[in-house]
Design an enzyme around this catalytic site. Structure first.
Site, PDB file in Angstrom:
ATOM      1  N   GLY A   8      14.055  17.088  21.670  1.00  9.69           N
ATOM      2  CA  GLY A   8      12.991  16.964  22.648  1.00  9.69           C
ATOM      3  C   GLY A   8      12.739  15.525  23.030  1.00  9.69           C
ATOM      4  N   ASN A   9      11.888  15.331  24.020  1.00  7.39           N
ATOM      5  CA  ASN A   9      11.596  13.982  24.499  1.00  7.39           C
ATOM      6  C   ASN A   9      10.825  13.152  23.489  1.00  7.39           C
ATOM      7  OD1 ASN A   9      12.538  13.786  27.418  1.00  7.39           O
ATOM      8  ND2 ASN A   9      11.422  15.725  27.455  1.00  7.39           N
ATOM      9  N   THR A  10      10.057  13.791  22.638  1.00  3.55           N
ATOM     10  CA  THR A  10       9.249  13.084  21.652  1.00  3.55           C
ATOM     11  C   THR A  10       9.826  13.165  20.259  1.00  3.55           C
ATOM     12  OG1 THR A  10       7.260  13.585  22.955  1.00  3.55           O
ATOM     13  CG2 THR A  10       6.924  12.861  20.692  1.00  3.55           C
ATOM     14  N   GLN A  11      10.358  14.350  19.899  1.00  3.95           N
ATOM     15  CA  GLN A  11      10.860  14.547  18.550  1.00  3.95           C
ATOM     16  C   GLN A  11      12.182  15.308  18.552  1.00  3.95           C
ATOM     17  OE1 GLN A  11       7.562  16.539  16.527  1.00  3.95           O
ATOM     18  NE2 GLN A  11       7.060  14.629  15.476  1.00  3.95           N
ATOM     19  N   GLY A 107      15.406  24.245  31.363  1.00  8.00           N
ATOM     20  CA  GLY A 107      15.520  23.477  30.123  1.00  8.00           C
ATOM     21  C   GLY A 107      16.076  24.340  29.003  1.00  8.00           C
ATOM     22  N   ASP A 109      15.487  24.259  25.942  1.00  2.28           N
ATOM     23  CA  ASP A 109      14.444  24.692  25.014  1.00  2.28           C
ATOM     24  C   ASP A 109      13.739  25.944  25.519  1.00  2.28           C
ATOM     25  OD1 ASP A 109      13.376  23.210  27.136  1.00  2.28           O
ATOM     26  OD2 ASP A 109      11.802  22.294  25.920  1.00  2.28           O
ATOM     27  N   ARG A 110      13.570  26.038  26.847  1.00  2.00           N
ATOM     28  CA  ARG A 110      12.947  27.242  27.416  1.00  2.00           C
ATOM     29  C   ARG A 110      13.850  28.453  27.217  1.00  2.00           C
ATOM     30  NH1 ARG A 110      11.578  25.674  33.452  1.00  2.00           N
ATOM     31  NH2 ARG A 110      10.300  27.582  33.427  1.00  2.00           N
ATOM     32  N   THR A 133       5.698  18.219  24.274  1.00  2.00           N
ATOM     33  CA  THR A 133       5.540  17.064  25.148  1.00  2.00           C
ATOM     34  C   THR A 133       5.072  17.519  26.521  1.00  2.00           C
ATOM     35  OG1 THR A 133       7.299  15.900  23.971  1.00  2.00           O
ATOM     36  CG2 THR A 133       6.689  15.058  26.139  1.00  2.00           C
TER      37      THR A 133
END
Length: 256
Positions: A8-11, A107, A109-110, A133
């Protein structure tokens, strides 16, 4: 063992499965420009520090929304695990009908979350609320049709926008405020973040229920790092923190 990775963008989040059971979860702050060696050493250390043998990993499956990390991630898996990972993306077997104008835009993740949701609730209409995020609110029908949904700024991203876009508003702890009406600047920001996100998700669930499901109530699944903040608000039927890992594991089995 199977290693699942959500980039992910943050983790960077990871989950390790053994005999269909999720036995370990871990997180690492995302550095958008990192090397395969840094990623590989980190992942191997996670196994070592948790008493697991990384040599027993037989498969790796990933979803990534950070294109700059796809190559070093793949290289790390090959170099440190001797495994070419499966990347979840349009074109692989998902068990879903992607009803999107351009499925390549969805995405990963989706997609993984939708696969996981379908595995949990085979014959249900589902709304998936992933609060990370970004906050995504997606629709999956009982026929396994992924219809799309909404993408909006997540709670933490909204806080950062307030702090960076103004001269006097500070960063605050993201928490469930004691009351809706804040009596200090920090409380007012907390309340705005919390009830703004809550109200948006409630409105979307209501709109989807009428627009897509003709008033029939779907199953609403919460997932993502901030979903636990809202689990007592009655908007979710269930919160499944491991939903993306579960979806990745299912995707791997479908593509073996």
């Amino acid at each position: 063992m199977v290693l699942t990775l959500d980039i992910g963008n943050t983790q960077i989040s990871g989950g390790v499965f053994l005999d269909d059971d999720l036995i370990l979860q871990f997180r690492h702050t995302t550095a958008h420009y990192t090397s395969s060696d840094e990623l590989g050493v980190f992942m191997r250390s996670v196994f070592r520090e948790n008493g697991l043998d990384s040599k027993e990993v037989t498969d790796i499956v990933c979803c990534s929304v950070v294109p700059s990390l796809n190559y070093p991630l793949t290289s790390a898996c090959i170099k440190y695990f001797d495994i070419d990972p499966l990347l979840v993306k349009p074109g692989i077997k998902t068990g879903l009908q992607l009803k999107y104008a351009n499925p390549k835009e969805i995405g990963a993740d989706r997609i993984a979350a939708a696969i996981g949701a379908a595995a949990y609730y085979h014959d249900s209409d589902i709304i998936i609320v992933d609060m990370g995020t970004a906050t995504t609110v997606d629709i999956l029908t009982a026929k396994k049709e992924f219809l799309g949904g909404v993408i909006m700024a997540g709670v933490n991203m909204s806080m950062q926008a307030l702090s960076q876009g103004t001269a006097q508003l500070p960063n605050v702890e993201i928490a469930h405020p004691a009351r809706a009406c804040g009596t200090s600047t920090a409380e007012a920001i907390q309340s705005g973040l919390y009830y703004g996100a809550l109200g948006a998700v409630k409105e979307l669930i209501s709109a989807y229920t009428q627009e897509v499901f003709d008033g029939r109530k779907p199953m609403v699944i919460g997932t993502g790092g901030f979903s636990h903040l809202f689990q007592d608000e009655g908007i979710f039927n269930v919160v499944i923190p491991s939903l993306i890992f579960d979806g990745l594991y299912c995707a791997l089995k479908m593509n073996k």
